[in-house]
Design a protein around this motif. Structure first.
Motif, PDB file in Angstrom:
ATOM      1  N   LYS A  44       0.834  -1.192   0.000  1.00  0.00           N
ATOM      2  CA  LYS A  44       0.000   0.000   0.000  1.00  0.00           C
ATOM      3  C   LYS A  44       0.872   1.246   0.000  1.00  0.00           C
ATOM      4  N   GLY A  45       0.629   2.117  -0.966  1.00  0.00           N
ATOM      5  CA  GLY A  45       1.279   3.418  -0.984  1.00  0.00           C
ATOM      6  C   GLY A  45       0.318   4.468  -0.484  1.00  0.00           C
ATOM      7  N   GLU A  46       0.686   5.200   0.569  1.00  0.00           N
ATOM      8  CA  GLU A  46      -0.158   6.246   1.122  1.00  0.00           C
ATOM      9  C   GLU A  46       0.399   7.606   0.713  1.00  0.00           C
ATOM     10  N   ALA A  47      -0.433   8.395   0.047  1.00  0.00           N
ATOM     11  CA  ALA A  47      -0.019   9.701  -0.455  1.00  0.00           C
ATOM     12  C   ALA A  47      -0.396  10.802   0.526  1.00  0.00           C
ATOM     13  N   TYR A  48       0.463  11.823   0.591  1.00  0.00           N
ATOM     14  CA  TYR A  48       0.244  12.962   1.485  1.00  0.00           C
ATOM     15  C   TYR A  48       0.136  14.256   0.673  1.00  0.00           C
ATOM     16  N   ALA A  49      -0.619  15.204   1.224  1.00  0.00           N
ATOM     17  CA  ALA A  49      -0.949  16.434   0.506  1.00  0.00           C
ATOM     18  C   ALA A  49       0.070  17.538   0.760  1.00  0.00           C
ATOM     19  N   ASP A  50       1.342  17.182   0.905  1.00  0.00           N
ATOM     20  CA  ASP A  50       2.352  18.208   1.109  1.00  0.00           C
ATOM     21  C   ASP A  50       2.895  18.758  -0.206  1.00  0.00           C
ATOM     22  N   GLN A  51       2.388  18.235  -1.317  1.00  0.00           N
ATOM     23  CA  GLN A  51       2.733  18.763  -2.628  1.00  0.00           C
ATOM     24  C   GLN A  51       1.683  18.293  -3.624  1.00  0.00           C
ATOM     25  N   THR A  52       1.612  18.974  -4.770  1.00  0.00           N
ATOM     26  CA  THR A  52       0.780  18.492  -5.872  1.00  0.00           C
ATOM     27  C   THR A  52       1.625  17.557  -6.726  1.00  0.00           C
ATOM     28  N   PHE A  53       1.128  16.363  -6.974  1.00  0.00           N
ATOM     29  CA  PHE A  53       1.867  15.399  -7.779  1.00  0.00           C
ATOM     30  C   PHE A  53       1.725  15.770  -9.254  1.00  0.00           C
ATOM     31  N   PRO A 111      -5.083   8.521   5.593  1.00  0.00           N
ATOM     32  CA  PRO A 111      -6.383   8.797   6.231  1.00  0.00           C
ATOM     33  C   PRO A 111      -6.633  10.255   6.579  1.00  0.00           C
ATOM     34  N   SER A 112      -5.602  10.983   6.948  1.00  0.00           N
ATOM     35  CA  SER A 112      -5.784  12.394   7.315  1.00  0.00           C
ATOM     36  C   SER A 112      -5.657  13.342   6.126  1.00  0.00           C
ATOM     37  N   GLN A 113      -5.479  12.801   4.914  1.00  0.00           N
ATOM     38  CA  GLN A 113      -5.153  13.605   3.739  1.00  0.00           C
ATOM     39  C   GLN A 113      -6.200  13.501   2.632  1.00  0.00           C
ATOM     40  N   THR A 114      -7.380  12.992   2.938  1.00  0.00           N
ATOM     41  CA  THR A 114      -8.407  12.801   1.922  1.00  0.00           C
ATOM     42  C   THR A 114      -9.087  14.125   1.585  1.00  0.00           C
ATOM     43  N   HIS A 115      -9.701  14.177   0.407  1.00  0.00           N
ATOM     44  CA  HIS A 115     -10.247  15.426  -0.122  1.00  0.00           C
ATOM     45  C   HIS A 115     -11.649  15.753   0.365  1.00  0.00           C
ATOM     46  N   GLY A 116     -12.392  14.784   0.873  1.00  0.00           N
ATOM     47  CA  GLY A 116     -13.742  15.068   1.345  1.00  0.00           C
ATOM     48  C   GLY A 116     -14.680  15.563   0.265  1.00  0.00           C
ATOM     49  N   GLY A 117     -14.370  15.235  -0.996  1.00  0.00           N
ATOM     50  CA  GLY A 117     -15.251  15.607  -2.094  1.00  0.00           C
ATOM     51  C   GLY A 117     -15.124  17.043  -2.557  1.00  0.00           C
ATOM     52  N   ILE A 118     -14.162  17.790  -2.039  1.00  0.00           N
ATOM     53  CA  ILE A 118     -13.974  19.203  -2.390  1.00  0.00           C
ATOM     54  C   ILE A 118     -12.588  19.385  -3.003  1.00  0.00           C
ATOM     55  N   ALA A 119     -12.526  20.011  -4.181  1.00  0.00           N
ATOM     56  CA  ALA A 119     -11.259  20.192  -4.889  1.00  0.00           C
ATOM     57  C   ALA A 119     -10.267  21.002  -4.061  1.00  0.00           C
ATOM     58  N   GLY A 120      -8.996  20.566  -4.098  1.00  0.00           N
ATOM     59  CA  GLY A 120      -7.921  21.308  -3.473  1.00  0.00           C
ATOM     60  C   GLY A 120      -7.764  21.117  -1.982  1.00  0.00           C
ATOM     61  N   GLY A 159      -7.195  17.909  -0.467  1.00  0.00           N
ATOM     62  CA  GLY A 159      -6.504  16.672  -0.125  1.00  0.00           C
ATOM     63  C   GLY A 159      -5.347  16.415  -1.061  1.00  0.00           C
ATOM     64  N   VAL A 160      -5.074  15.144  -1.309  1.00  0.00           N
ATOM     65  CA  VAL A 160      -3.994  14.758  -2.214  1.00  0.00           C
ATOM     66  C   VAL A 160      -4.431  14.997  -3.652  1.00  0.00           C
ATOM     67  N   VAL A 161      -3.643  15.785  -4.397  1.00  0.00           N
ATOM     68  CA  VAL A 161      -3.993  16.176  -5.761  1.00  0.00           C
ATOM     69  C   VAL A 161      -2.937  15.657  -6.737  1.00  0.00           C
ATOM     70  N   LEU A 198     -12.097   1.085  -7.562  1.00  0.00           N
ATOM     71  CA  LEU A 198     -11.853   2.521  -7.567  1.00  0.00           C
ATOM     72  C   LEU A 198     -12.857   3.160  -6.621  1.00  0.00           C
ATOM     73  N   SER A 199     -12.379   3.826  -5.567  1.00  0.00           N
ATOM     74  CA  SER A 199     -13.320   4.382  -4.593  1.00  0.00           C
ATOM     75  C   SER A 199     -12.832   5.711  -4.039  1.00  0.00           C
ATOM     76  N   HIS A 200     -13.790   6.525  -3.592  1.00  0.00           N
ATOM     77  CA  HIS A 200     -13.516   7.797  -2.943  1.00  0.00           C
ATOM     78  C   HIS A 200     -12.631   8.705  -3.804  1.00  0.00           C
ATOM     79  N   LEU A 201     -12.853   8.663  -5.117  1.00  0.00           N
ATOM     80  CA  LEU A 201     -12.070   9.497  -6.031  1.00  0.00           C
ATOM     81  C   LEU A 201     -12.821  10.781  -6.360  1.00  0.00           C
ATOM     82  N   LEU A 202     -12.065  11.842  -6.598  1.00  0.00           N
ATOM     83  CA  LEU A 202     -12.587  13.117  -7.083  1.00  0.00           C
ATOM     84  C   LEU A 202     -11.860  13.399  -8.388  1.00  0.00           C
ATOM     85  N   ILE A 203     -12.566  13.242  -9.516  1.00  0.00           N
ATOM     86  CA  ILE A 203     -11.955  13.380 -10.840  1.00  0.00           C
ATOM     87  C   ILE A 203     -12.686  14.500 -11.576  1.00  0.00           C
TER      88      ILE A 203
END
Length: 296
Positions: free
Chosen positions: A14-23, A46-55, A57-59, A108-113
Protein backbone atom coordinates in the motif's frame (compact mmCIF):
# COMPACT_ATOMS: atom_id res chain seq x y z
CA UNK A 1 5.10 12.31 -0.87
CA UNK A 2 4.06 8.65 -0.96
CA UNK A 3 4.95 6.35 1.90
CA UNK A 4 5.06 2.64 1.11
CA UNK A 5 3.45 0.44 3.73
CA UNK A 6 3.06 -3.30 3.99
CA UNK A 7 0.17 -5.05 5.67
CA UNK A 8 0.90 -6.94 8.86
CA UNK A 9 1.19 -10.24 7.05
CA UNK A 10 3.11 -8.74 4.12
CA UNK A 11 0.55 -9.53 1.44
CA UNK A 12 -0.65 -6.05 0.49
CA UNK A 13 1.64 -3.32 -0.82
CA UNK A 14 0.00 0.00 0.00
CA UNK A 15 1.28 3.42 -0.98
CA UNK A 16 -0.16 6.25 1.12
CA UNK A 17 -0.02 9.70 -0.46
CA UNK A 18 0.24 12.96 1.48
CA UNK A 19 -0.95 16.43 0.51
CA UNK A 20 2.35 18.21 1.11
CA UNK A 21 2.73 18.76 -2.63
CA UNK A 22 0.78 18.49 -5.87
CA UNK A 23 1.87 15.40 -7.78
CA UNK A 24 2.87 16.32 -11.35
CA UNK A 25 3.49 12.87 -12.80
CA UNK A 26 1.18 9.93 -13.30
CA UNK A 27 1.31 6.39 -11.94
CA UNK A 28 1.53 3.10 -13.84
CA UNK A 29 0.57 0.07 -11.75
CA UNK A 30 1.93 -2.87 -13.71
CA UNK A 31 4.16 -5.90 -13.45
CA UNK A 32 3.22 -7.39 -10.08
CA UNK A 33 1.92 -10.88 -9.44
CA UNK A 34 -1.34 -10.37 -7.57
CA UNK A 35 -4.36 -12.23 -6.25
CA UNK A 36 -7.21 -11.59 -3.81
CA UNK A 37 -4.85 -11.33 -0.83
CA UNK A 38 -1.73 -9.99 -2.57
CA UNK A 39 -2.36 -6.69 -4.38
CA UNK A 40 -1.35 -3.07 -4.97
CA UNK A 41 -3.22 -0.31 -3.14
CA UNK A 42 -2.65 3.41 -3.81
CA UNK A 43 -4.55 5.71 -1.46
CA UNK A 44 -4.55 9.08 0.24
CA UNK A 45 -3.40 8.77 3.83
CA UNK A 46 -6.38 8.80 6.23
CA UNK A 47 -5.78 12.39 7.31
CA UNK A 48 -5.15 13.60 3.74
CA UNK A 49 -8.41 12.80 1.92
CA UNK A 50 -10.25 15.43 -0.12
CA UNK A 51 -13.74 15.07 1.35
CA UNK A 52 -15.25 15.61 -2.09
CA UNK A 53 -13.97 19.20 -2.39
CA UNK A 54 -11.26 20.19 -4.89
CA UNK A 55 -7.92 21.31 -3.47
CA UNK A 56 -8.41 19.96 0.03
CA UNK A 57 -6.50 16.67 -0.12
CA UNK A 58 -3.99 14.76 -2.21
CA UNK A 59 -3.99 16.18 -5.76
CA UNK A 60 -2.54 14.67 -8.94
CA UNK A 61 -2.38 17.38 -11.62
CA UNK A 62 -0.06 16.15 -14.32
CA UNK A 63 1.94 18.19 -16.83
CA UNK A 64 2.81 15.40 -19.28
CA UNK A 65 0.70 13.59 -21.85
CA UNK A 66 -0.58 10.20 -20.76
CA UNK A 67 -3.15 8.57 -18.53
CA UNK A 68 -2.87 9.90 -14.99
CA UNK A 69 -3.29 6.51 -13.35
CA UNK A 70 -2.79 3.43 -15.50
CA UNK A 71 -3.94 0.18 -13.89
CA UNK A 72 -2.72 -3.06 -15.46
CA UNK A 73 -2.44 -5.31 -12.39
CA UNK A 74 -5.38 -7.40 -11.23
CA UNK A 75 -6.92 -6.66 -7.80
CA UNK A 76 -5.55 -3.09 -7.69
CA UNK A 77 -7.24 -0.55 -5.40
CA UNK A 78 -7.16 3.23 -5.98
CA UNK A 79 -8.70 5.32 -3.20
CA UNK A 80 -9.14 8.85 -1.92
CA UNK A 81 -7.25 10.84 -4.57
CA UNK A 82 -8.14 14.01 -6.47
CA UNK A 83 -7.25 13.78 -10.17
CA UNK A 84 -7.47 16.89 -12.32
CA UNK A 85 -6.00 18.97 -15.13
CA UNK A 86 -4.43 16.23 -17.21
CA UNK A 87 -3.53 17.60 -20.65
CA UNK A 88 -4.73 16.30 -23.97
CA UNK A 89 -3.23 16.56 -27.39
CA UNK A 90 -4.92 17.63 -30.57
CA UNK A 91 -6.45 15.05 -32.97
CA UNK A 92 -7.95 11.75 -31.89
CA UNK A 93 -5.52 10.87 -29.10
CA UNK A 94 -6.93 11.42 -25.64
CA UNK A 95 -5.91 10.49 -22.12
CA UNK A 96 -7.87 9.47 -19.07
CA UNK A 97 -7.91 10.23 -15.38
CA UNK A 98 -7.90 6.52 -14.62
CA UNK A 99 -7.35 3.95 -17.36
CA UNK A 100 -7.99 0.32 -16.38
CA UNK A 101 -6.32 -1.79 -19.05
CA UNK A 102 -7.10 -5.53 -19.11
CA UNK A 103 -7.05 -5.70 -15.30
CA UNK A 104 -9.46 -7.81 -13.26
CA UNK A 105 -11.17 -7.17 -9.92
CA UNK A 106 -10.12 -3.52 -9.73
CA UNK A 107 -11.69 -1.27 -7.07
CA UNK A 108 -11.85 2.52 -7.57
CA UNK A 109 -13.32 4.38 -4.59
CA UNK A 110 -13.52 7.80 -2.94
CA UNK A 111 -12.07 9.50 -6.03
CA UNK A 112 -12.59 13.12 -7.08
CA UNK A 113 -11.95 13.38 -10.84
CA UNK A 114 -12.63 16.67 -12.58
CA UNK A 115 -11.61 19.30 -15.14
CA UNK A 116 -9.46 17.49 -17.66
CA UNK A 117 -7.70 19.41 -20.43
CA UNK A 118 -10.73 19.46 -22.71
CA UNK A 119 -10.57 23.25 -23.10
CA UNK A 120 -7.07 23.24 -24.53
CA UNK A 121 -7.98 21.23 -27.63
CA UNK A 122 -11.16 20.13 -29.30
CA UNK A 123 -10.71 16.55 -28.15
CA UNK A 124 -13.56 14.09 -27.81
CA UNK A 125 -11.48 11.25 -26.41
CA UNK A 126 -10.78 12.08 -22.77
CA UNK A 127 -12.60 10.17 -20.04
CA UNK A 128 -12.52 10.37 -16.27
CA UNK A 129 -12.46 6.55 -16.09
CA UNK A 130 -11.88 4.40 -19.15
CA UNK A 131 -11.98 0.60 -19.25
CA UNK A 132 -9.63 -0.49 -22.03
CA UNK A 133 -8.81 -3.80 -23.68
CA UNK A 134 -10.82 -5.69 -21.11
CA UNK A 135 -11.26 -9.43 -21.60
CA UNK A 136 -14.24 -11.65 -20.89
CA UNK A 137 -14.86 -12.30 -17.20
CA UNK A 138 -12.92 -9.31 -15.85
CA UNK A 139 -14.58 -6.97 -13.37
CA UNK A 140 -14.28 -3.38 -12.12
CA UNK A 141 -16.08 -1.71 -9.20
CA UNK A 142 -16.46 2.08 -8.95
CA UNK A 143 -18.09 3.57 -5.87
CA UNK A 144 -18.30 6.61 -3.60
CA UNK A 145 -16.73 8.92 -6.18
CA UNK A 146 -17.42 12.36 -7.68
CA UNK A 147 -16.77 13.20 -11.34
CA UNK A 148 -17.41 16.52 -13.10
CA UNK A 149 -16.33 18.75 -16.03
CA UNK A 150 -15.01 16.05 -18.36
CA UNK A 151 -14.37 16.34 -22.11
CA UNK A 152 -15.95 13.04 -23.15
CA UNK A 153 -17.32 10.56 -20.63
CA UNK A 154 -17.32 9.93 -16.90
CA UNK A 155 -17.17 6.11 -17.06
CA UNK A 156 -16.62 4.57 -20.47
CA UNK A 157 -16.13 1.11 -21.96
CA UNK A 158 -16.20 0.81 -25.73
CA UNK A 159 -15.43 -2.88 -26.02
CA UNK A 160 -17.72 -5.83 -26.63
CA UNK A 161 -16.61 -8.36 -24.01
CA UNK A 162 -18.63 -10.01 -21.25
CA UNK A 163 -17.15 -7.98 -18.41
CA UNK A 164 -18.70 -7.05 -15.06
CA UNK A 165 -18.98 -3.38 -14.09
CA UNK A 166 -20.41 -2.28 -10.76
CA UNK A 167 -21.13 1.45 -10.24
CA UNK A 168 -22.53 2.42 -6.84
CA UNK A 169 -23.10 5.75 -5.12
CA UNK A 170 -21.27 7.83 -7.71
CA UNK A 171 -22.10 11.49 -8.48
CA UNK A 172 -21.47 12.76 -12.03
CA UNK A 173 -22.03 16.26 -13.41
CA UNK A 174 -21.26 18.14 -16.63
CA UNK A 175 -19.70 15.66 -19.04
CA UNK A 176 -19.37 15.56 -22.84
CA UNK A 177 -18.03 19.11 -22.83
CA UNK A 178 -16.36 18.97 -26.22
CA UNK A 179 -19.84 18.92 -27.72
CA UNK A 180 -19.12 15.88 -29.87
CA UNK A 181 -21.66 13.08 -29.46
CA UNK A 182 -18.92 10.53 -30.00
CA UNK A 183 -18.76 6.96 -28.72
CA UNK A 184 -18.50 7.23 -24.97
CA UNK A 185 -19.64 10.84 -24.69
CA UNK A 186 -21.86 11.57 -21.72
CA UNK A 187 -22.12 10.21 -18.22
CA UNK A 188 -21.95 6.42 -18.04
CA UNK A 189 -21.48 4.43 -21.25
CA UNK A 190 -20.85 0.68 -21.13
CA UNK A 191 -21.37 -0.26 -24.77
CA UNK A 192 -21.10 -4.04 -24.60
CA UNK A 193 -24.41 -5.87 -24.81
CA UNK A 194 -22.70 -8.81 -23.11
CA UNK A 195 -21.55 -6.86 -20.05
CA UNK A 196 -23.02 -7.53 -16.61
CA UNK A 197 -23.73 -4.00 -15.48
CA UNK A 198 -24.84 -3.03 -11.98
CA UNK A 199 -25.68 0.66 -11.45
CA UNK A 200 -27.26 1.65 -8.16
CA UNK A 201 -27.63 4.85 -6.15
CA UNK A 202 -25.86 6.86 -8.86
CA UNK A 203 -26.43 10.45 -10.01
CA UNK A 204 -25.50 11.43 -13.57
CA UNK A 205 -26.55 14.91 -14.72
CA UNK A 206 -26.05 17.59 -17.35
CA UNK A 207 -24.29 15.68 -20.10
CA UNK A 208 -23.60 18.18 -22.87
CA UNK A 209 -23.36 15.45 -25.53
CA UNK A 210 -24.61 11.93 -25.13
CA UNK A 211 -27.02 10.83 -22.41
CA UNK A 212 -26.50 10.93 -18.66
CA UNK A 213 -26.85 7.14 -18.70
CA UNK A 214 -25.99 6.12 -22.26
CA UNK A 215 -27.16 2.78 -23.69
CA UNK A 216 -29.33 2.38 -20.60
CA UNK A 217 -31.28 -0.33 -22.39
CA UNK A 218 -28.26 -2.62 -22.00
CA UNK A 219 -28.15 -2.22 -18.23
CA UNK A 220 -28.79 -5.21 -15.97
CA UNK A 221 -29.15 -4.85 -12.19
CA UNK A 222 -30.10 -1.20 -11.77
CA UNK A 223 -32.10 0.81 -9.25
CA UNK A 224 -32.35 4.14 -7.47
CA UNK A 225 -30.51 6.33 -9.97
CA UNK A 226 -31.05 10.00 -10.84
CA UNK A 227 -30.58 11.99 -14.07
CA UNK A 228 -31.34 15.39 -15.55
CA UNK A 229 -32.50 13.82 -18.82
CA UNK A 230 -34.85 10.86 -19.20
CA UNK A 231 -32.18 8.15 -19.08
CA UNK A 232 -31.96 7.16 -15.38
CA UNK A 233 -32.44 3.37 -15.47
CA UNK A 234 -34.05 0.99 -13.03
CA UNK A 235 -36.79 0.89 -10.45
CA UNK A 236 -37.14 3.74 -7.96
CA UNK A 237 -35.06 5.98 -10.24
CA UNK A 238 -35.68 9.70 -10.84
CA UNK A 239 -35.32 11.45 -14.20
CA UNK A 240 -35.78 14.98 -15.47
CA UNK A 241 -34.37 16.54 -12.32
CA UNK A 242 -32.35 19.77 -12.05
CA UNK A 243 -28.74 19.59 -10.87
CA UNK A 244 -29.04 22.93 -9.07
CA UNK A 245 -31.66 21.35 -6.82
CA UNK A 246 -29.43 18.42 -5.86
CA UNK A 247 -25.92 19.73 -5.27
CA UNK A 248 -24.57 22.33 -2.85
CA UNK A 249 -22.90 24.21 -5.73
CA UNK A 250 -22.70 23.83 -9.50
CA UNK A 251 -21.00 27.23 -9.96
CA UNK A 252 -17.95 26.84 -12.27
CA UNK A 253 -14.79 26.79 -10.20
CA UNK A 254 -16.71 26.27 -6.95
CA UNK A 255 -18.36 22.92 -7.59
CA UNK A 256 -19.51 21.01 -4.52
CA UNK A 257 -21.44 17.85 -5.30
CA UNK A 258 -22.44 17.12 -1.74
CA UNK A 259 -26.21 16.97 -1.46
CA UNK A 260 -28.43 19.81 -0.39
CA UNK A 261 -30.73 19.01 2.52
CA UNK A 262 -33.65 19.45 0.11
CA UNK A 263 -32.19 17.24 -2.63
CA UNK A 264 -34.50 14.68 -4.18
CA UNK A 265 -31.67 12.15 -3.78
CA UNK A 266 -31.91 12.19 0.02
CA UNK A 267 -33.34 8.97 1.48
CA UNK A 268 -34.10 7.59 -2.00
CA UNK A 269 -31.28 5.03 -2.30
CA UNK A 270 -31.08 1.31 -1.77
CA UNK A 271 -29.20 -0.05 1.25
CA UNK A 272 -25.92 -1.62 0.11
CA UNK A 273 -24.41 -2.15 3.57
CA UNK A 274 -23.62 -5.78 2.85
CA UNK A 275 -20.91 -4.44 0.50
CA UNK A 276 -19.84 -1.13 2.09
CA UNK A 277 -21.11 1.30 4.72
CA UNK A 278 -19.43 4.70 4.22
CA UNK A 279 -19.75 7.64 1.84
CA UNK A 280 -17.14 9.74 0.02
CA UNK A 281 -16.32 11.56 3.29
CA UNK A 282 -15.88 8.21 5.11
CA UNK A 283 -19.02 8.97 7.12
CA UNK A 284 -21.25 6.01 7.92
CA UNK A 285 -24.37 5.85 5.78
CA UNK A 286 -27.68 5.58 7.62
CA UNK A 287 -30.90 4.01 6.40
CA UNK A 288 -32.59 4.99 4.22
CA UNK A 289 -29.50 5.61 2.11
CA UNK A 290 -29.08 8.64 -0.18
CA UNK A 291 -28.42 8.46 -3.90
CA UNK A 292 -24.96 9.70 -4.90
CA UNK A 293 -21.49 9.82 -3.35
CA UNK A 294 -22.55 11.93 -0.37
CA UNK A 295 -24.72 10.81 2.54
CA UNK A 296 -26.52 13.75 4.15
Amino acid sequence: RINTLLSVNGTIEKGEAYADQTFRTGVDIDGSTTDATHYMWLAAAPSQTHGGIAGTGVVIDTDSLGNVIQVRDDHTRIEGLEITGWPNQESSSGWDGVNVSAADKVLLSHLLIHDDGYSAFYNANSDAINLHQMTSGQSVTIRNSIIYNIGRGAINYQGSENISVRIENVSIFNTGLTGVDADGAGGINISSRLATLTVRNTISMNSQSGADFKNAGFYGSVSSNLSSDASAPGINSLSGRAAVNQFVSTVPGSENLHLKATSEAVDRGINLSTDFTGDIDYNTRTAPWDIGADER
